[in-house]
Design an enzyme around this catalytic site. Structure first.
Site, PDB file in Angstrom:
ATOM      1  N   GLN A 204      37.320  51.032  48.108  1.00 55.56           N
ATOM      2  CA  GLN A 204      38.428  51.988  47.603  1.00 55.56           C
ATOM      3  C   GLN A 204      39.680  51.324  47.382  1.00 55.56           C
ATOM      4  OE1 GLN A 204      37.550  55.030  50.778  1.00 55.56           O
ATOM      5  NE2 GLN A 204      38.168  56.115  49.301  1.00 55.56           N
TER       6      GLN A 204
ATOM      7  N   ARG B  39      43.023  50.501  60.505  1.00 56.57           N
ATOM      8  CA  ARG B  39      41.462  50.480  60.390  1.00 56.57           C
ATOM      9  C   ARG B  39      41.182  50.166  58.820  1.00 56.57           C
ATOM     10  NH1 ARG B  39      37.782  55.540  58.976  1.00 56.57           N
ATOM     11  NH2 ARG B  39      35.775  54.475  59.197  1.00 56.57           N
TER      12      ARG B  39
ATOM     13  N   HIS C 294      31.508  50.782  55.117  1.00 55.16           N
ATOM     14  CA  HIS C 294      31.901  51.849  54.592  1.00 55.16           C
ATOM     15  C   HIS C 294      31.022  52.064  53.338  1.00 55.16           C
ATOM     16  CE1 HIS C 294      35.430  54.756  54.867  1.00 55.16           C
ATOM     17  NE2 HIS C 294      34.918  55.181  53.718  1.00 55.16           N
TER      18      HIS C 294
ATOM     19  N   ASN D 297      30.623  54.068  58.706  1.00 53.73           N
ATOM     20  CA  ASN D 297      31.436  55.074  58.446  1.00 53.73           C
ATOM     21  C   ASN D 297      30.603  56.411  58.007  1.00 53.73           C
ATOM     22  OD1 ASN D 297      34.205  56.145  57.772  1.00 53.73           O
ATOM     23  ND2 ASN D 297      33.216  56.712  55.832  1.00 53.73           N
ATOM     24  N   GLU D 298      30.781  57.325  58.594  1.00 54.81           N
ATOM     25  CA  GLU D 298      30.086  58.802  58.284  1.00 54.81           C
ATOM     26  C   GLU D 298      28.710  58.408  57.734  1.00 54.81           C
ATOM     27  OE1 GLU D 298      32.883  60.542  55.246  1.00 54.81           O
ATOM     28  OE2 GLU D 298      34.374  60.697  56.943  1.00 54.81           O
TER      29      GLU D 298
ATOM     30  N   ASN E 102      36.125  61.502  62.080  1.00 57.38           N
ATOM     31  CA  ASN E 102      36.879  61.718  60.855  1.00 57.38           C
ATOM     32  C   ASN E 102      36.954  63.206  60.800  1.00 57.38           C
ATOM     33  OD1 ASN E 102      36.817  58.821  60.349  1.00 57.38           O
ATOM     34  ND2 ASN E 102      35.714  58.974  58.573  1.00 57.38           N
TER      35      ASN E 102
ATOM     36  N   TYR F 161      38.917  66.517  58.688  1.00 59.68           N
ATOM     37  CA  TYR F 161      39.919  66.869  57.485  1.00 59.68           C
ATOM     38  C   TYR F 161      40.141  68.460  57.616  1.00 59.68           C
ATOM     39  CZ  TYR F 161      39.507  62.214  55.454  1.00 59.68           C
ATOM     40  OH  TYR F 161      39.634  60.850  55.340  1.00 59.68           O
TER      41      TYR F 161
ATOM     42  N   GLU G  15      39.800  58.986  60.902  1.00 57.79           N
ATOM     43  CA  GLU G  15      40.570  59.224  59.610  1.00 57.79           C
ATOM     44  C   GLU G  15      40.857  60.891  59.705  1.00 57.79           C
ATOM     45  OE1 GLU G  15      37.976  59.168  56.181  1.00 57.79           O
ATOM     46  OE2 GLU G  15      37.223  57.000  56.709  1.00 57.79           O
TER      47      GLU G  15
ATOM     48  N   TRP H  38      44.468  59.089  56.984  1.00 53.27           N
ATOM     49  CA  TRP H  38      43.672  58.731  55.807  1.00 53.27           C
ATOM     50  C   TRP H  38      44.497  59.176  54.550  1.00 53.27           C
ATOM     51  CZ3 TRP H  38      39.714  55.406  54.690  1.00 53.27           C
ATOM     52  CH2 TRP H  38      39.470  55.260  53.410  1.00 53.27           C
TER      53      TRP H  38
ATOM     54  N   GLU I 134      38.904  57.381  45.018  1.00 53.22           N
ATOM     55  CA  GLU I 134      38.389  58.432  45.706  1.00 53.22           C
ATOM     56  C   GLU I 134      36.920  58.622  45.248  1.00 53.22           C
ATOM     57  OE1 GLU I 134      38.907  59.657  48.510  1.00 53.22           O
ATOM     58  OE2 GLU I 134      38.189  61.760  48.227  1.00 53.22           O
ATOM     59  N   TRP I 135      36.156  57.689  45.522  1.00 54.40           N
ATOM     60  CA  TRP I 135      34.650  57.842  45.197  1.00 54.40           C
ATOM     61  C   TRP I 135      34.450  58.762  43.939  1.00 54.40           C
ATOM     62  CZ3 TRP I 135      32.984  53.976  47.893  1.00 54.40           C
ATOM     63  CH2 TRP I 135      33.561  53.773  49.215  1.00 54.40           C
TER      64      TRP I 135
HETATM   65  C1  GBH Z   1      36.234  60.487  53.916  1.00 54.53           C
HETATM   66  O1  GBH Z   1      35.178  61.347  54.190  1.00 54.53           O
HETATM   67  C2  GBH Z   1      35.888  59.284  53.705  1.00 54.53           C
HETATM   68  O2  GBH Z   1      35.462  58.416  54.672  1.00 54.53           O
HETATM   69  C3  GBH Z   1      36.783  58.393  52.928  1.00 54.53           C
HETATM   70  O3  GBH Z   1      36.273  57.402  52.396  1.00 54.53           O
HETATM   71  C4  GBH Z   1      37.468  59.382  51.624  1.00 54.53           C
HETATM   72  O4  GBH Z   1      38.276  58.601  50.866  1.00 54.53           O
HETATM   73  C5  GBH Z   1      38.000  60.578  52.415  1.00 54.53           C
HETATM   74  O5  GBH Z   1      37.203  61.168  53.122  1.00 54.53           O
HETATM   75  C6  GBH Z   1      38.787  61.608  51.478  1.00 54.53           C
HETATM   76  O6  GBH Z   1      37.631  62.191  50.570  1.00 54.53           O
HETATM   77  O7  GBH Z   1      31.485  67.679  48.073  1.00 54.53           O
HETATM   78  O8  GBH Z   1      31.248  69.820  49.284  1.00 54.53           O
HETATM   79  O9  GBH Z   1      29.697  67.923  49.587  1.00 54.53           O
HETATM   80  C7  GBH Z   1      35.531  62.800  54.386  1.00 54.53           C
HETATM   81  C8  GBH Z   1      34.222  63.499  54.646  1.00 54.53           C
HETATM   82  C9  GBH Z   1      32.552  64.627  53.781  1.00 54.53           C
HETATM   83  C10 GBH Z   1      34.462  64.920  52.750  1.00 54.53           C
HETATM   84  C11 GBH Z   1      31.962  65.081  52.608  1.00 54.53           C
HETATM   85  C12 GBH Z   1      33.728  65.137  51.635  1.00 54.53           C
HETATM   86  C13 GBH Z   1      31.836  66.332  50.584  1.00 54.53           C
HETATM   87  C14 GBH Z   1      31.619  67.722  50.718  1.00 54.53           C
HETATM   88  N1  GBH Z   1      33.817  64.042  53.492  1.00 54.53           N
HETATM   89  N2  GBH Z   1      32.716  65.934  51.943  1.00 54.53           N
HETATM   90  S1  GBH Z   1      31.018  68.419  49.373  1.00 54.53           S
END
Ligand code: GBH
Length: 477
Positions: free
Chosen positions: A18, A75, A121, A166-167, A307, A309, A378, A428, A435-436
């Site tokens: 990233q 991290r 990751h 990670n995750e 992690n 959010y 995170e 984070w 952002e993927w």
């Molecule tokens: C983190 O994951 C990542 O570790 C990090 O790399 C990333 O930048 C950060 O979040 C911010 O996105 O699209 O409805 O299926 C956070 C957990 C779990 C969040 C899966 C997004 C997808 C939901 N993530 N989720 S959906």
């Protein structure tokens, strides 16, 4: 006033693909994300991590920034393919990659910042994906990951805080069920010609657990005594509330949502077995642990890496779940039966700030796993429309400032009133970054990155809030 223990550590988090850019420099090999981002339609703005924040070339600048913001710890993740470009246990090791990260750790420590290393990751070596199916391979993948982990433990003895993966939920579900993340496999033939959402994510999750277990055993057998550090996996998951709290089926579904997201990995690690709700719904599509595998996985966390959010309301579904269901036969919604909303919209469709959920989930997990030591590895938020604002306004990121204020205080309450053993928090992210699948439009940084002008970094209001906030909450020694 709520309080956090005197040895509490806080800092910022990032991940290699990233932020680093420099994807071809010093012998780095491609990861599945390099390949995935080249396919049309996979990333919202058609971008990739090719340049990102250029952090590979700006280590001194990033460390100075961390120091300026008062970060006690950092991290970050290693790019496996900088260290072993092809990834496998019989493939050559790249000294230039090792030298880069070794100096980075030394420089962090010299600046008074404690390194927390994530080994992987999501950026799995592309060669391993091509060679034997990568994460799908139950024999080869764990052995190759163990080898890579050993190279890292040996090469970076100055690091005492280790995270294997990670995750794993995201690698499994988004990579092998939804197809939204690399390598993009799914049953959805509009998205990808290959993949089986009914089986592959559960196989991948299992293999990640075993690979994690192998790396932890290697660390404990051969490195822990001299290194003196700790190792764990990082799990992601939302807090949940029943859509109708008077309907026992919604109450049950709210817990089941956490079981499918978190306990899928947490239960084998802390209890030695997958959750009953998952075994019931998935039957023989969920792999069973061999005795050897179970021994590797059970008890393999030195701390709980969390992690976190957001939160969701959860509504049960009636009838048989679809074969590709991964939520646990339920739906999530931002509204409950009364029409209350869980939190304001952000730039991320899945994220609405809800600090009470953080406290509740900290308590929920602590009870389930007998009050483990927790590092929040995170936590953070995007802001709706942030990318479209002029710079001066964007730097006044009130929503993110408030998010950290609320979340960190909720965590302090959980620590003081609920007996939650939380010892660290990483925001984070340090920087706006790749952002993927969302590309660069969604920003999570406490520092703005100007991608059009030499990747220049500008701290936002939120960046400067964390130090005084933690200073006010952490007990003096
Ligand atoms: C983190 O994951 C990542 O570790 C990090 O790399 C990333 O930048 C950060 O979040 C911010 O996105 O699209 O409805 O299926 C956070 C957990 C779990 C969040 C899966 C997004 C997808 C939901 N993530 N989720 S959906």
């Amino acid at each position: 006033m709520a309080a956090l223990p005197s040895d509490f550590v806080w800092g910022f988090a990032t991940a290699s693909y990233q932020i680093e850019g420099a994807v071809d420099k010093d012998g780095r090999g491609p990861s599945v994300w390099d390949t995935f981002t080249k396919k049309p339609g996979k990333v919202a703005d058609g971008s990739s991590g090719e340049t990102a924040c250029d952090s590979y070339n700006r280590t001194a600048e990033d460390i100075a920034l961390l120091k300026d913001l008062g970060s006690q710890a950092y991290r970050f993740s290693l790019s496996w393919t900088r260290i072993i470009p092809k990834g496998g246990r019989n493939d050559p090791v790249n000294q230039a990659g090792i030298d880069h990260y070794s100096k980075f750790c030394d420089d962090l420590i010299a600046a008074g910042i404690t390194p927390f290393i994530t080994l992987s990751h999501w950026d799995v070596p592309d060669e391993l994906d091509k060679r034997y199916g990568g994460l799908l391979n139950r024999e080869e993948f764990p052995l190759d990951f163990e080898n890579y982990a050993r190279v890292c433990f040996k090469s970076f003895p100055q690091c005492k805080n280790w995270i294997t993966f990670n995750e794993p939920w995201c690698s499994s579900i988004l990579g092998y069920s939804v197809g939204q993340f690399a390598p993009g496999r799914t049953s959805n033939r509009d998205r990808n010609p290959v993949g089986d959402s009914s089986t592959e994510p559960w196989i991948v999750g299992h293999n990640l657990l075993v690979a994690h277990g192998r790396a932890v055993k290697a660390y404990r057998d051969d490195f822990k005594a001299t290194n003196g550090g700790e190792i764990a996996i990082v799990l992601n998951g939302d807090a949940t509330y029943p859509w109708d709290p008077t309907d026992p089926r919604d109450v049950e579904a709210a817990d089941r949502k956490i079981e499918f997201a978190i306990c899928w990995f947490g239960d084998p690690i802390y209890h030695g077995e997958y959750p009953a709700s998952m075994r019931k719904q998935l039957g023989d599509r969920l792999p069973t642990f061999t005795d050897e595998e179970r021994a590797l996985v059970h008890g393999s966390n030195d701390f709980y890496g969390m992690n976190h959010y957001t939160a969701d309301y959860v509504k049960h579904k009636d009838g048989e779940p679809a074969p590709e269901d991964f939520l646990g036969n339920l739906e999530t919604t931002p509204y409950n039966k009364n029409g209350d909303v869980i939190g304001v919209e952000t730039q991320s469709p899945w994220l609405r700030p809800c600090a009470p959920g953080f406290r509740d989930l900290l308590v929920w997990l602590s009870k389930r796993y007998n009050y483990p030591k927790i590092y929040v590895t995170e936590s953070g938020t995007s802001i709706k429309g942030e990318n479209d604002l002029p710079l001066e306004e964007l730097l006044q990121d009130e929503v993110r400032f408030q998010y950290y204020d609320d979340y960190v205080k909720a965590m302090a309450v959980a620590s003081q009133l609920n007996g939650v053993n939380v010892r660290g928090y990483f925001a984070w992210s340090l920087l706006d970054n790749f952002e993927w699948a969302e590309g660069y439009e969604t920003r999570f940084g406490v520092c703005y990155v100007d991608y059009n002008n030499g990747q220049k970094r500008y701290p936002k209001k939120s960046a400067k809030h964390l130090k005084p906030l933690f200073d006010s909450l952490i007990k003096k020694k």
